[in-house]
Design a protein around this motif. Structure first.
Motif, PDB file in Angstrom:
ATOM      1  N   GLY A   1       0.792  -1.180   0.000  1.00 55.43           N
ATOM      2  CA  GLY A   1       0.000   0.000   0.000  1.00 55.43           C
ATOM      3  C   GLY A   1       0.847   1.261   0.000  1.00 55.43           C
ATOM      4  O   GLY A   1       2.074   1.238  -0.146  1.00 55.43           O
ATOM      5  N   GLY A   2       0.187   2.350   0.170  1.00 51.83           N
ATOM      6  CA  GLY A   2       0.835   3.648   0.137  1.00 51.83           C
ATOM      7  C   GLY A   2       1.780   3.872   1.300  1.00 51.83           C
ATOM      8  O   GLY A   2       2.835   4.492   1.149  1.00 51.83           O
ATOM      9  N   ALA A   3       1.413   3.369   2.473  1.00 52.06           N
ATOM     10  CA  ALA A   3       2.269   3.555   3.646  1.00 52.06           C
ATOM     11  C   ALA A   3       3.576   2.774   3.495  1.00 52.06           C
ATOM     12  O   ALA A   3       4.644   3.254   3.872  1.00 52.06           O
ATOM     13  CB  ALA A   3       1.538   3.119   4.910  1.00 52.06           C
ATOM     14  N   GLU A   4       3.488   1.572   2.943  1.00 51.69           N
ATOM     15  CA  GLU A   4       4.690   0.764   2.733  1.00 51.69           C
ATOM     16  C   GLU A   4       5.614   1.416   1.705  1.00 51.69           C
ATOM     17  O   GLU A   4       6.835   1.445   1.879  1.00 51.69           O
ATOM     18  CB  GLU A   4       4.300  -0.634   2.262  1.00 51.69           C
ATOM     19  N   LEU A   5       5.033   1.973   0.655  1.00 53.47           N
ATOM     20  CA  LEU A   5       5.820   2.654  -0.370  1.00 53.47           C
ATOM     21  C   LEU A   5       6.499   3.903   0.193  1.00 53.47           C
ATOM     22  O   LEU A   5       7.668   4.165  -0.094  1.00 53.47           O
ATOM     23  CB  LEU A   5       4.904   3.026  -1.540  1.00 53.47           C
ATOM     24  N   ALA A   6       5.783   4.639   1.022  1.00 46.43           N
ATOM     25  CA  ALA A   6       6.351   5.835   1.645  1.00 46.43           C
ATOM     26  C   ALA A   6       7.487   5.463   2.600  1.00 46.43           C
ATOM     27  O   ALA A   6       8.526   6.136   2.639  1.00 46.43           O
ATOM     28  CB  ALA A   6       5.269   6.608   2.393  1.00 46.43           C
ATOM     29  N   ALA A   7       7.314   4.385   3.342  1.00 46.05           N
ATOM     30  CA  ALA A   7       8.359   3.939   4.267  1.00 46.05           C
ATOM     31  C   ALA A   7       9.597   3.482   3.506  1.00 46.05           C
ATOM     32  O   ALA A   7      10.734   3.777   3.898  1.00 46.05           O
ATOM     33  CB  ALA A   7       7.836   2.813   5.143  1.00 46.05           C
ATOM     34  N   ARG A   8       9.382   2.797   2.391  1.00 45.74           N
ATOM     35  CA  ARG A   8      10.504   2.346   1.560  1.00 45.74           C
ATOM     36  C   ARG A   8      11.259   3.544   0.985  1.00 45.74           C
ATOM     37  O   ARG A   8      12.488   3.586   0.992  1.00 45.74           O
ATOM     38  CB  ARG A   8      10.011   1.457   0.436  1.00 45.74           C
ATOM     39  N   ALA A   9      10.534   4.540   0.511  1.00 48.31           N
ATOM     40  CA  ALA A   9      11.158   5.744  -0.047  1.00 48.31           C
ATOM     41  C   ALA A   9      11.952   6.488   1.016  1.00 48.31           C
ATOM     42  O   ALA A   9      13.080   6.942   0.772  1.00 48.31           O
ATOM     43  CB  ALA A   9      10.095   6.653  -0.660  1.00 48.31           C
ATOM     44  N   MET A  10      11.385   6.618   2.197  1.00 47.04           N
ATOM     45  CA  MET A  10      12.059   7.327   3.281  1.00 47.04           C
ATOM     46  C   MET A  10      13.328   6.589   3.714  1.00 47.04           C
ATOM     47  O   MET A  10      14.385   7.198   3.910  1.00 47.04           O
ATOM     48  CB  MET A  10      11.111   7.486   4.466  1.00 47.04           C
ATOM     49  N   SER A  11      13.244   5.288   3.829  1.00 45.35           N
ATOM     50  CA  SER A  11      14.406   4.494   4.251  1.00 45.35           C
ATOM     51  C   SER A  11      15.516   4.536   3.215  1.00 45.35           C
ATOM     52  O   SER A  11      16.685   4.727   3.549  1.00 45.35           O
ATOM     53  CB  SER A  11      13.992   3.044   4.490  1.00 45.35           C
ATOM     54  N   ALA A  12      15.165   4.362   1.948  1.00 41.79           N
ATOM     55  CA  ALA A  12      16.174   4.371   0.891  1.00 41.79           C
ATOM     56  C   ALA A  12      16.821   5.742   0.763  1.00 41.79           C
ATOM     57  O   ALA A  12      18.041   5.853   0.556  1.00 41.79           O
ATOM     58  CB  ALA A  12      15.546   3.957  -0.437  1.00 41.79           C
ATOM     59  N   THR A  13      16.042   6.790   0.909  1.00 41.46           N
ATOM     60  CA  THR A  13      16.583   8.142   0.825  1.00 41.46           C
ATOM     61  C   THR A  13      17.558   8.404   1.962  1.00 41.46           C
ATOM     62  O   THR A  13      18.640   8.964   1.753  1.00 41.46           O
ATOM     63  CB  THR A  13      15.432   9.169   0.844  1.00 41.46           C
ATOM     64  N   SER A  14      17.213   7.977   3.150  1.00 40.05           N
ATOM     65  CA  SER A  14      18.105   8.152   4.296  1.00 40.05           C
ATOM     66  C   SER A  14      19.387   7.344   4.138  1.00 40.05           C
ATOM     67  O   SER A  14      20.482   7.825   4.458  1.00 40.05           O
ATOM     68  CB  SER A  14      17.396   7.735   5.589  1.00 40.05           C
ATOM     69  N   MET A  15      19.274   6.132   3.633  1.00 41.56           N
ATOM     70  CA  MET A  15      20.449   5.298   3.428  1.00 41.56           C
ATOM     71  C   MET A  15      21.367   5.880   2.363  1.00 41.56           C
ATOM     72  O   MET A  15      22.591   5.850   2.490  1.00 41.56           O
ATOM     73  CB  MET A  15      20.046   3.872   3.040  1.00 41.56           C
ATOM     74  N   SER A  16      20.807   6.421   1.311  1.00 41.84           N
ATOM     75  CA  SER A  16      21.612   7.018   0.252  1.00 41.84           C
ATOM     76  C   SER A  16      22.375   8.231   0.763  1.00 41.84           C
ATOM     77  O   SER A  16      23.571   8.394   0.479  1.00 41.84           O
ATOM     78  CB  SER A  16      20.718   7.406  -0.927  1.00 41.84           C
ATOM     79  N   ALA A  17      21.698   9.079   1.517  1.00 44.17           N
ATOM     80  CA  ALA A  17      22.370  10.242   2.096  1.00 44.17           C
ATOM     81  C   ALA A  17      23.481   9.802   3.044  1.00 44.17           C
ATOM     82  O   ALA A  17      24.578  10.378   3.055  1.00 44.17           O
ATOM     83  CB  ALA A  17      21.353  11.122   2.821  1.00 44.17           C
ATOM     84  N   SER A  18      23.235   8.752   3.819  1.00 42.40           N
ATOM     85  CA  SER A  18      24.252   8.225   4.740  1.00 42.40           C
ATOM     86  C   SER A  18      25.456   7.676   3.985  1.00 42.40           C
ATOM     87  O   SER A  18      26.608   7.910   4.380  1.00 42.40           O
ATOM     88  CB  SER A  18      23.657   7.122   5.614  1.00 42.40           C
ATOM     89  N   GLY A  19      25.201   6.965   2.907  1.00 45.14           N
ATOM     90  CA  GLY A  19      26.295   6.425   2.100  1.00 45.14           C
ATOM     91  C   GLY A  19      27.155   7.520   1.508  1.00 45.14           C
ATOM     92  O   GLY A  19      28.386   7.416   1.456  1.00 45.14           O
ATOM     93  N   ALA A  20      26.517   8.593   1.072  1.00 40.05           N
ATOM     94  CA  ALA A  20      27.258   9.717   0.500  1.00 40.05           C
ATOM     95  C   ALA A  20      28.118  10.412   1.552  1.00 40.05           C
ATOM     96  O   ALA A  20      29.279  10.751   1.298  1.00 40.05           O
ATOM     97  CB  ALA A  20      26.284  10.706  -0.139  1.00 40.05           C
ATOM     98  N   VAL A  21      27.569  10.615   2.724  1.00 35.64           N
ATOM     99  CA  VAL A  21      28.337  11.274   3.790  1.00 35.64           C
ATOM    100  C   VAL A  21      29.497  10.383   4.238  1.00 35.64           C
ATOM    101  O   VAL A  21      30.616  10.874   4.454  1.00 35.64           O
ATOM    102  CB  VAL A  21      27.423  11.659   4.973  1.00 35.64           C
ATOM    103  N   LEU A  22      29.273   9.091   4.357  1.00 35.69           N
ATOM    104  CA  LEU A  22      30.363   8.184   4.719  1.00 35.69           C
ATOM    105  C   LEU A  22      31.476   8.219   3.672  1.00 35.69           C
ATOM    106  O   LEU A  22      32.663   8.233   4.010  1.00 35.69           O
ATOM    107  CB  LEU A  22      29.841   6.759   4.889  1.00 35.69           C
ATOM    108  N   MET A  23      31.102   8.235   2.398  1.00 34.83           N
ATOM    109  CA  MET A  23      32.101   8.302   1.336  1.00 34.83           C
ATOM    110  C   MET A  23      32.867   9.622   1.404  1.00 34.83           C
ATOM    111  O   MET A  23      34.085   9.650   1.207  1.00 34.83           O
ATOM    112  CB  MET A  23      31.439   8.140  -0.029  1.00 34.83           C
ATOM    113  N   ALA A  24      32.179  10.714   1.682  1.00 33.10           N
ATOM    114  CA  ALA A  24      32.847  12.014   1.797  1.00 33.10           C
ATOM    115  C   ALA A  24      33.831  12.023   2.956  1.00 33.10           C
ATOM    116  O   ALA A  24      34.928  12.575   2.838  1.00 33.10           O
ATOM    117  CB  ALA A  24      31.815  13.123   1.972  1.00 33.10           C
TER     118      ALA A  24
END
Length: 96
Positions: A1-24
């Motif tokens: 549903g919509g809540a699961e999709l929103a949670a997936r988007a939020m988690s992936a976005t946070s992980m991507s930002a974390s990966g970028a900061v770790l690489m920096a």
């Protein structure tokens, strides 16, 4: 549903930002042995920009990798902009 999709988007976005900061952090430790707020903010933004199109369809491990690669590309683009003497007061071109 919509809540699961929103949670997936939020988690992936946070992980991507974390990966970028770790690489920096890793890149700047080996290059300059210092960190500036500008570098960390640009890394964070590059991770967010990198994952935008696919945030609902990628796994969390790949979101981390996408953010790290996005940071590498942003770092290379910043270097090219500097070498090309492009007038960019903020490194917004390289981030996007």
């Amino acid at each position: 549903g919509g809540a699961e999709l929103a949670a997936r988007a939020m988690s992936a976005t946070s992980m991507s930002a974390s990966g970028a900061v770790l690489m920096a952090v890793v890149l700047n430790y080996f290059r300059f042995v210092r960190f500036t707020p500008q570098v960390l903010c640009n890394a964070l933004l590059s991770g967010l920009v990198s994952i935008t199109a696919s945030c609902t369809i990628v796994e969390l491990w790949s979101a981390l990798l996408i953010g790290a690669v996005g940071c590498l590309i942003c770092s290379a683009a910043e270097k090219l902009v500097t070498q090309g003497r492009v007038d960019d007061p903020l490194p917004a071109f390289a981030v996007h």
